[in-house]
Design a protein around this motif. Structure first.
Motif, PDB file in Angstrom:
ATOM      1  N   ASN A 164     -31.547  13.381 -36.780  1.00 57.31           N
ATOM      2  CA  ASN A 164     -30.722  14.072 -35.783  1.00 57.31           C
ATOM      3  C   ASN A 164     -29.384  13.385 -35.530  1.00 57.31           C
ATOM      4  OD1 ASN A 164     -32.027  11.916 -34.364  1.00 57.31           O
ATOM      5  ND2 ASN A 164     -31.644  12.941 -32.423  1.00 57.31           N
ATOM      6  N   ASP A 165     -29.106  12.279 -36.236  1.00 60.87           N
ATOM      7  CA  ASP A 165     -27.788  11.639 -36.111  1.00 60.87           C
ATOM      8  C   ASP A 165     -27.059  11.585 -37.451  1.00 60.87           C
ATOM      9  OD1 ASP A 165     -29.327   9.723 -37.437  1.00 60.87           O
ATOM     10  OD2 ASP A 165     -28.270   8.053 -36.499  1.00 60.87           O
ATOM     11  N   GLU A 166     -27.535  12.333 -38.435  1.00 68.19           N
ATOM     12  CA  GLU A 166     -27.016  12.179 -39.794  1.00 68.19           C
ATOM     13  C   GLU A 166     -25.661  12.836 -40.034  1.00 68.19           C
ATOM     14  OE1 GLU A 166     -27.445  10.606 -42.633  1.00 68.19           O
ATOM     15  OE2 GLU A 166     -28.909   9.398 -41.583  1.00 68.19           O
ATOM     16  N   LEU A 167     -25.309  13.835 -39.275  1.00 61.40           N
ATOM     17  CA  LEU A 167     -24.073  14.560 -39.575  1.00 61.40           C
ATOM     18  C   LEU A 167     -23.284  14.772 -38.286  1.00 61.40           C
ATOM     19  CD1 LEU A 167     -22.430  15.822 -41.813  1.00 61.40           C
ATOM     20  CD2 LEU A 167     -23.644  17.972 -41.450  1.00 61.40           C
ATOM     21  N   LEU A 186     -21.189   9.028 -28.219  1.00 62.19           N
ATOM     22  CA  LEU A 186     -22.005   9.859 -29.104  1.00 62.19           C
ATOM     23  C   LEU A 186     -23.484   9.651 -28.828  1.00 62.19           C
ATOM     24  CD1 LEU A 186     -20.220   9.382 -32.554  1.00 62.19           C
ATOM     25  CD2 LEU A 186     -20.319  11.470 -31.225  1.00 62.19           C
ATOM     26  N   PHE A 187     -23.840   8.415 -28.469  1.00 67.76           N
ATOM     27  CA  PHE A 187     -25.245   8.086 -28.255  1.00 67.76           C
ATOM     28  C   PHE A 187     -25.614   8.004 -26.782  1.00 67.76           C
ATOM     29  CE2 PHE A 187     -24.263   6.398 -32.479  1.00 67.76           C
ATOM     30  CZ  PHE A 187     -25.269   6.987 -33.212  1.00 67.76           C
ATOM     31  N   TYR A 188     -24.733   7.502 -25.953  1.00 68.65           N
ATOM     32  CA  TYR A 188     -25.110   7.253 -24.569  1.00 68.65           C
ATOM     33  C   TYR A 188     -24.840   8.437 -23.648  1.00 68.65           C
ATOM     34  CZ  TYR A 188     -25.946   2.537 -26.096  1.00 68.65           C
ATOM     35  OH  TYR A 188     -26.448   1.444 -26.768  1.00 68.65           O
ATOM     36  N   GLU A 189     -23.985   9.332 -24.066  1.00 70.98           N
ATOM     37  CA  GLU A 189     -23.764  10.586 -23.336  1.00 70.98           C
ATOM     38  C   GLU A 189     -23.717  11.725 -24.356  1.00 70.98           C
ATOM     39  OE1 GLU A 189     -20.179  10.078 -21.134  1.00 70.98           O
ATOM     40  OE2 GLU A 189     -20.962   8.435 -19.908  1.00 70.98           O
ATOM     41  N   PRO A 190     -24.770  11.904 -25.118  1.00 70.31           N
ATOM     42  CA  PRO A 190     -24.723  12.832 -26.257  1.00 70.31           C
ATOM     43  C   PRO A 190     -24.760  14.291 -25.834  1.00 70.31           C
ATOM     44  CG  PRO A 190     -26.939  11.977 -26.004  1.00 70.31           C
ATOM     45  CD  PRO A 190     -26.089  11.249 -25.006  1.00 70.31           C
ATOM     46  N   ARG A 191     -24.112  15.113 -26.633  1.00 67.97           N
ATOM     47  CA  ARG A 191     -24.213  16.567 -26.505  1.00 67.97           C
ATOM     48  C   ARG A 191     -24.557  17.115 -27.881  1.00 67.97           C
ATOM     49  NH1 ARG A 191     -18.926  16.421 -23.775  1.00 67.97           N
ATOM     50  NH2 ARG A 191     -18.083  17.709 -25.466  1.00 67.97           N
ATOM     51  N   SER A 192     -25.267  18.211 -27.927  1.00 62.15           N
ATOM     52  CA  SER A 192     -25.716  18.749 -29.209  1.00 62.15           C
ATOM     53  C   SER A 192     -24.566  19.041 -30.152  1.00 62.15           C
ATOM     54  CB  SER A 192     -26.542  20.024 -28.977  1.00 62.15           C
ATOM     55  OG  SER A 192     -27.743  19.732 -28.308  1.00 62.15           O
ATOM     56  N   GLU A 193     -23.420  19.454 -29.596  1.00 60.14           N
ATOM     57  CA  GLU A 193     -22.298  19.816 -30.463  1.00 60.14           C
ATOM     58  C   GLU A 193     -21.663  18.613 -31.144  1.00 60.14           C
ATOM     59  OE1 GLU A 193     -20.727  20.302 -26.136  1.00 60.14           O
ATOM     60  OE2 GLU A 193     -22.599  20.596 -27.254  1.00 60.14           O
ATOM     61  N   PRO A 247     -29.569  10.064 -31.292  1.00 56.34           N
ATOM     62  CA  PRO A 247     -29.329  10.251 -29.862  1.00 56.34           C
ATOM     63  C   PRO A 247     -30.533  10.868 -29.164  1.00 56.34           C
ATOM     64  CG  PRO A 247     -28.265  11.997 -31.108  1.00 56.34           C
ATOM     65  CD  PRO A 247     -28.817  11.037 -32.118  1.00 56.34           C
ATOM     66  N   LEU A 248     -30.835  10.380 -27.969  1.00 59.85           N
ATOM     67  CA  LEU A 248     -32.000  10.836 -27.237  1.00 59.85           C
ATOM     68  C   LEU A 248     -31.700  12.126 -26.479  1.00 59.85           C
ATOM     69  CD1 LEU A 248     -33.184   7.423 -25.769  1.00 59.85           C
ATOM     70  CD2 LEU A 248     -34.170   8.648 -27.716  1.00 59.85           C
ATOM     71  N   PHE A 249     -32.599  13.087 -26.630  1.00 56.01           N
ATOM     72  CA  PHE A 249     -32.490  14.358 -25.920  1.00 56.01           C
ATOM     73  C   PHE A 249     -33.866  14.733 -25.370  1.00 56.01           C
ATOM     74  CE2 PHE A 249     -28.821  14.682 -28.719  1.00 56.01           C
ATOM     75  CZ  PHE A 249     -27.875  15.347 -27.953  1.00 56.01           C
ATOM     76  N   VAL A 250     -33.878  15.355 -24.214  1.00 58.95           N
ATOM     77  CA  VAL A 250     -35.114  15.895 -23.643  1.00 58.95           C
ATOM     78  C   VAL A 250     -34.815  17.266 -23.059  1.00 58.95           C
ATOM     79  CG1 VAL A 250     -36.107  13.635 -23.117  1.00 58.95           C
ATOM     80  CG2 VAL A 250     -34.717  14.808 -21.399  1.00 58.95           C
ATOM     81  N   THR A 302     -33.472  -1.519 -31.531  1.00 58.42           N
ATOM     82  CA  THR A 302     -33.172  -2.187 -30.272  1.00 58.42           C
ATOM     83  C   THR A 302     -31.687  -2.444 -30.045  1.00 58.42           C
ATOM     84  OG1 THR A 302     -33.553  -4.372 -31.271  1.00 58.42           O
ATOM     85  CG2 THR A 302     -35.427  -3.285 -30.219  1.00 58.42           C
ATOM     86  N   VAL A 303     -30.868  -2.254 -31.064  1.00 62.43           N
ATOM     87  CA  VAL A 303     -29.434  -2.413 -30.876  1.00 62.43           C
ATOM     88  C   VAL A 303     -28.908  -1.429 -29.839  1.00 62.43           C
ATOM     89  CG1 VAL A 303     -28.744  -0.800 -32.701  1.00 62.43           C
ATOM     90  CG2 VAL A 303     -27.236  -2.688 -32.108  1.00 62.43           C
ATOM     91  N   PHE A 304     -29.655  -0.356 -29.584  1.00 53.89           N
ATOM     92  CA  PHE A 304     -29.234   0.641 -28.602  1.00 53.89           C
ATOM     93  C   PHE A 304     -29.740   0.340 -27.190  1.00 53.89           C
ATOM     94  CE2 PHE A 304     -28.599   2.956 -32.544  1.00 53.89           C
ATOM     95  CZ  PHE A 304     -27.369   3.556 -32.316  1.00 53.89           C
TER      96      PHE A 304
END
Length: 479
Positions: A164-167, A186-193, A247-250, A302-304
């Motif tokens: 889910n982070d490949e492109l 991109l990772f800490y405040e991610p949006r699908s777009e 990126p984490l999504f719920v 764990t780098v995140f």
């Protein structure tokens, strides 16, 4: 017609009807259990309550652990996604089929390669034995049509062809090219777009970019739909959740559900999905004839920080050959067949191919080297068993090996995403993992016999290790 011709036709018809009858028997036989293989993405050894996490709440997986077997020395087939999944589905160390590389860690969204069609997946083995086969969630073994699950033994597929982070979508690619890209929004405040990720059904894209908030729930929903449509036919379901990979999504339902931030929320939604599947098996009377396996593809990233998981007391993380990058949760549940226990024997993701084939009564291929060992004696009796030797690859090279007690490191380096040099060790480092699972006390000087034995076992292993063409390195032109 001549007599010879009639006899020939008779033999052909006999073979045809014999194969039909055999296939029908395979489909309807009650001694062929269903198999559900559930794989989390980047879940750490210490992330579940059953493995000692003091904060994360995973009641469904904890119940699965209590009712089945919880393995405490189970290893992924590699320390990053693509090679680990290749090992799991083929029963072969990924260097044999080129699904690991010294130049790229995983298949990208622009990769020209994938799992070679001549490889035999566990889905192909089980489909030949009369099973319905389905793959749901993350694939990451090749996105071109010839590498998709529907060309690799699966009757149907719903999910994404890669991580889910490949492109990264074009407007945000510059941020991803930074050396410290893990510190970006991109990772800490991610949006699908931000991510141009397709959701596919079989070989057709049905949504792009996929709403990543739905990844876990729609994977669970599709899994329940697949199970519900099977009728009397035995099935193999490979359910590869995207979470808790960044990126984490719920979904809205689980946002803020936990007391441990979005990582805890993502775990809670995944845990709930597993619980829904287990409840369905119980309510539909399928539990006594279904093996469910739960594991992770590698250790936590764990780098995140708070967006990455926990390796518990283990050293290292995703991408490293320390145990934190490779030792993962592993739960086996099959009421009435899997003996409930805490298992301290060695097992690995590469062993699932052989184990599942044996349980299904399907033949293990004899025309190639299969590296997985059969864990069924341990599953059925909780008696000692498992594997006696485990190699730890970084790319195509073995950096460490272990037996049932000691682990020897020839080289070490921090995990994926951290720019640190490779450290060579001569003499090698040696750790007693039964006494020191955090790999903190080098005992090579006091156990020279263990170092010598592990060197011999490594040399014997390397003598028979073949290398396939690198499937990860060649890239298609980027659009």
């Amino acid at each position: 017609m001549t007599g010879d011709y009639l006899r020939f036709v008779g033999r052909v018809m006999l073979m045809f009807f014999g194969s039909v009858c055999a296939a029908f028997a395979a489909v309807t036989s009650s001694d062929r259990p269903n198999v559900i293989l559930i794989v989390a993405d980047d879940m750490g050894f210490g992330d579940l309550g059953a493995y000692g996490h003091p904060t994360f709440r995973t009641p469904q997986l904890d119940r699965m652990a209590a009712e089945g077997q919880r393995w405490t020395q189970f290893y992924a087939g590699a320390n990053v996604c693509t090679p680990s999944r290749a090992a799991m589905l083929t029963g072969r160390w990924p260097v044999r089929n080129g699904m690991t590389s010294n130049r790229r860690r995983v298949l990208t969204a622009h990769a020209a390669g994938g799992l070679p069609p001549e490889e035999i997946t566990i889905a192909e083995v089980l489909r030949e034995a009369g099973y319905a086969t389905g793959a749901i969630g993350k694939w990451h073994l090749g996105h071109l049509p010839r590498y998709l699950p529907t060309r690799q033994g699966f009757d149907e597929f719903s999910g994404t062809p890669y991580s889910n982070d490949e492109l990264v979508a074009k407007p945000w690619r510059r941020a991803f090219q930074r050396r410290d890209y893990w510190n970006t929004s991109l990772f800490y405040e991610p949006r699908s777009e931000y991510w141009d990720i397709p959701w596919m059904r079989n070989e057709i894209t049905v949504e792009r970019p996929v709403d990543q908030r739905t990844l876990t729930s729609r994977s669970t929903d599709d899994a329940l739909d697949f199970i519900g449509r099977r009728g009397e036919q035995p099935f193999f379901l490979y359910l590869a959740y995207h979470m808790p990979h960044v990126p984490l999504f719920v979904s809205e339902e689980f946002a803020g559900r936990s007391e441990a931030g979005i990582y805890g929320d993502a775990l809670a939604e995944l845990d709930d999905g597993v619980g829904r599947i287990m409840t369905t098996l119980r309510e539909q009377g399928m539990a006594q004839n279904t093996l469910v396996v739960f594991t992770s593809d590698n250790g936590p990233w764990t780098v995140f920080g708070s967006h990455g998981g926990s390796a518990g007391s283990l050293r290292g993380d995703k991408g490293s050959t320390w145990d934190g990058g490779n030792r993962v949760p592993a739960l086996f549940w099959w009421p009435g067949t899997v003996a409930p226990a805490v298992v301290r024997d060695l097992g690995a993701g590469v062993d699932l191919f052989t184990t599942i084939a044996r349980i299904a009564g399907a033949p293990v291929p004899e025309d190639r080297q299969i590296d997985g060992v059969d864990l069924t004696p341990v599953l059925r009796t909780a008696a000692s068993g498992g594997r006696g030797f485990m190699p730890f690859f970084r790319g195509t090279t073995v950096w460490a090996v272990r037996d049932t007690r000691f682990k020897m490191h020839l080289a070490t380096q921090l995990g994926f995403g951290l720019e640190t040099p490779r450290m060579e060790h001569e003499p090698p480092l040696l750790f007693d993992l039964l006494d020191d699972p955090s790999e903190s006390r080098d005992v090579a000087a006091s156990h020279p016999e263990a170092v010598a034995r592990l060197r011999e076992e490594l040399d014997a292993f390397l003598d028979h290790l073949t290398h396939g063409p690198d499937q990860l390195v060649e890239q298609l032109p980027e659009s």
